[in-house]
Design an enzyme around this catalytic site. Structure first.
Site, PDB file in Angstrom:
ATOM      1  N   GLN A  98      45.645  28.930  44.878  1.00  0.00           N
ATOM      2  CA  GLN A  98      46.750  29.848  45.133  1.00  0.00           C
ATOM      3  C   GLN A  98      47.062  29.967  46.610  1.00  0.00           C
ATOM      4  O   GLN A  98      46.343  29.461  47.482  1.00  0.00           O
ATOM      5  CB  GLN A  98      46.388  31.228  44.578  1.00  0.00           C
ATOM      6  CG  GLN A  98      45.089  31.788  45.147  1.00  0.00           C
ATOM      7  CD  GLN A  98      44.585  33.010  44.405  1.00  0.00           C
ATOM      8  OE1 GLN A  98      44.369  34.059  45.018  1.00  0.00           O
ATOM      9  NE2 GLN A  98      44.379  32.876  43.090  1.00  0.00           N
ATOM     10  N   ARG A 194      50.282  31.135  42.204  1.00  0.00           N
ATOM     11  CA  ARG A 194      49.339  30.146  41.663  1.00  0.00           C
ATOM     12  C   ARG A 194      49.969  28.754  41.660  1.00  0.00           C
ATOM     13  O   ARG A 194      51.045  28.555  41.106  1.00  0.00           O
ATOM     14  CB  ARG A 194      48.947  30.488  40.224  1.00  0.00           C
ATOM     15  CG  ARG A 194      48.202  31.787  40.036  1.00  0.00           C
ATOM     16  CD  ARG A 194      47.649  31.858  38.594  1.00  0.00           C
ATOM     17  NE  ARG A 194      47.168  33.199  38.287  1.00  0.00           N
ATOM     18  CZ  ARG A 194      47.762  34.042  37.458  1.00  0.00           C
ATOM     19  NH1 ARG A 194      48.871  33.677  36.840  1.00  0.00           N
ATOM     20  NH2 ARG A 194      47.249  35.224  37.232  1.00  0.00           N
TER      21      ARG A 194
END
Length: 316
Positions: A98, A194
């Site tokens: 992420q 993400r």
């Protein structure tokens, strides 16, 4: 908003009741420390954020959410400085790969703050690693790898062990690895994009949402988390320190007795080893292992009694 006159001004070391979140990647260490069964991934220990607000555990403000405490006395609590946030992350499996946005992007697109964070590794299983940036030379190379399912080959992984300090600036590709328990301090934000999540499903059996477009808009492929080991004291018990965008984080070793002043800034404290007590003009509190506390800016000197190690951050 006028301060609630039925309570004294919030001062001292305000131990918090955390907001606990059971995640698909969570482990059992934080849950066990609180006498709970099962797993907890994220424990929001010191937070006013609506996604995971903590509350005062004891004293005249017991049961009051931290945001309400700050609203009741903004000058005394923050003193014109930024709020800092603290959490524990307990990973049985790796977190998603992420990136967090910078302040300008987050304000414009998310109505939230940017997110720079600093981790203290409380515990790590043998061989544990973190994702610490990417070897990609450009955003375009990173985009091609994500589209082609080849991101894993560009991830930089580094080993970590208990006592390491990891600083993750906004825009850095990163992920906490399996087997790591970390204390996290950083900006008052909860924006995560993400890139990759190992094909995991959410609680309803659906693939967890990815945010590749937003992530590519903010990622800096050249950025690497800084990993340093806490070691030789920097003076007055400070074992390591990091200056960040909006806060300063440091590791504080508390022997049997230490007097500390947070310099008129709000502070978040995380007990990462041992346990002890804190006392100040007008009160005292017990600091249990794996607990968090908020210190209002106007508190003044605090007497700390150990032995324990604290991971602390003060708002800029």
């Amino acid at each position: 908003m006028a301060r609630d006159k039925t309570r004294p001004a919030p001062r001292g070391v305000l131990v918090q009741d955390p907001c606990l979140v059971r995640t698909v990647w969570g482990a059992a260490r934080v849950a066990a420390a609180r006498g709970l069964e099962g797993t907890v991934g994220t424990s929001w220990e010191v937070s006013r954020h609506p996604h995971g607000e903590s509350s005062v555990a004891e004293g005249p403000w017991a049961g009051v959410g931290l945001d309400a405490v700050l609203i009741a006395d903004p000058e005394g609590c923050l003193g014109g400085h930024a709020m800092v946030r603290g959490a524990f992350l307990d990973a049985a499996e790796p977190l998603s790969v992420q990136v967090h946005p910078q302040e300008a992007y987050a304000l414009a697109h998310e109505g939230d703050h940017g997110k720079t964070e600093t981790w203290y590794v409380v515990d790590a299983e043998p061989g544990a690693t973190i994702v610490a940036g990417t070897s990609a030379g450009s955003v375009e190379e990173l985009e091609t790898a994500v589209a082609g399912g080849a991101l894993d080959g560009l991830l930089v992984r580094v080993p970590v062990e208990a006592g390491d300090l990891v600083h993750v600036p906004a825009g850095t590709l990163h992920a906490l690895g399996a087997g790591v328990l970390a204390a996290e301090l950083g900006n008052d934000s909860d924006v995560t994009y993400r890139f990759y999540d190992y094909g995991r499903m959410d609680g309803e059996g659906n693939p967890r949402e990815l945010h590749v477009g937003q992530g590519l808009a903010v990622v800096d492929p050249s950025s690497r988390p800084e990993v340093t080991a806490c070691g030789t004291s920097l003076g007055e018990g400070v074992a390591a320190s990091v200056s960040a965008d909006g806060y300063e984080a440091f590791v504080l070793d508390v022997p049997e007795d230490l007097v500390w002043d947070f310099g008129g800034r709000p502070a978040a404290l995380m007990v990462v080893a041992g346990s002890g007590r804190a006392s100040w003009d007008g009160g005292a509190a017990r600091l249990a292992s794996l607990s968090g506390a908020f210190v209002p800016a106007a508190t003044g000197e605090v007497r700390l009694t150990g032995p324990m190690r604290l991971f602390c951050a003060t708002g800029m």
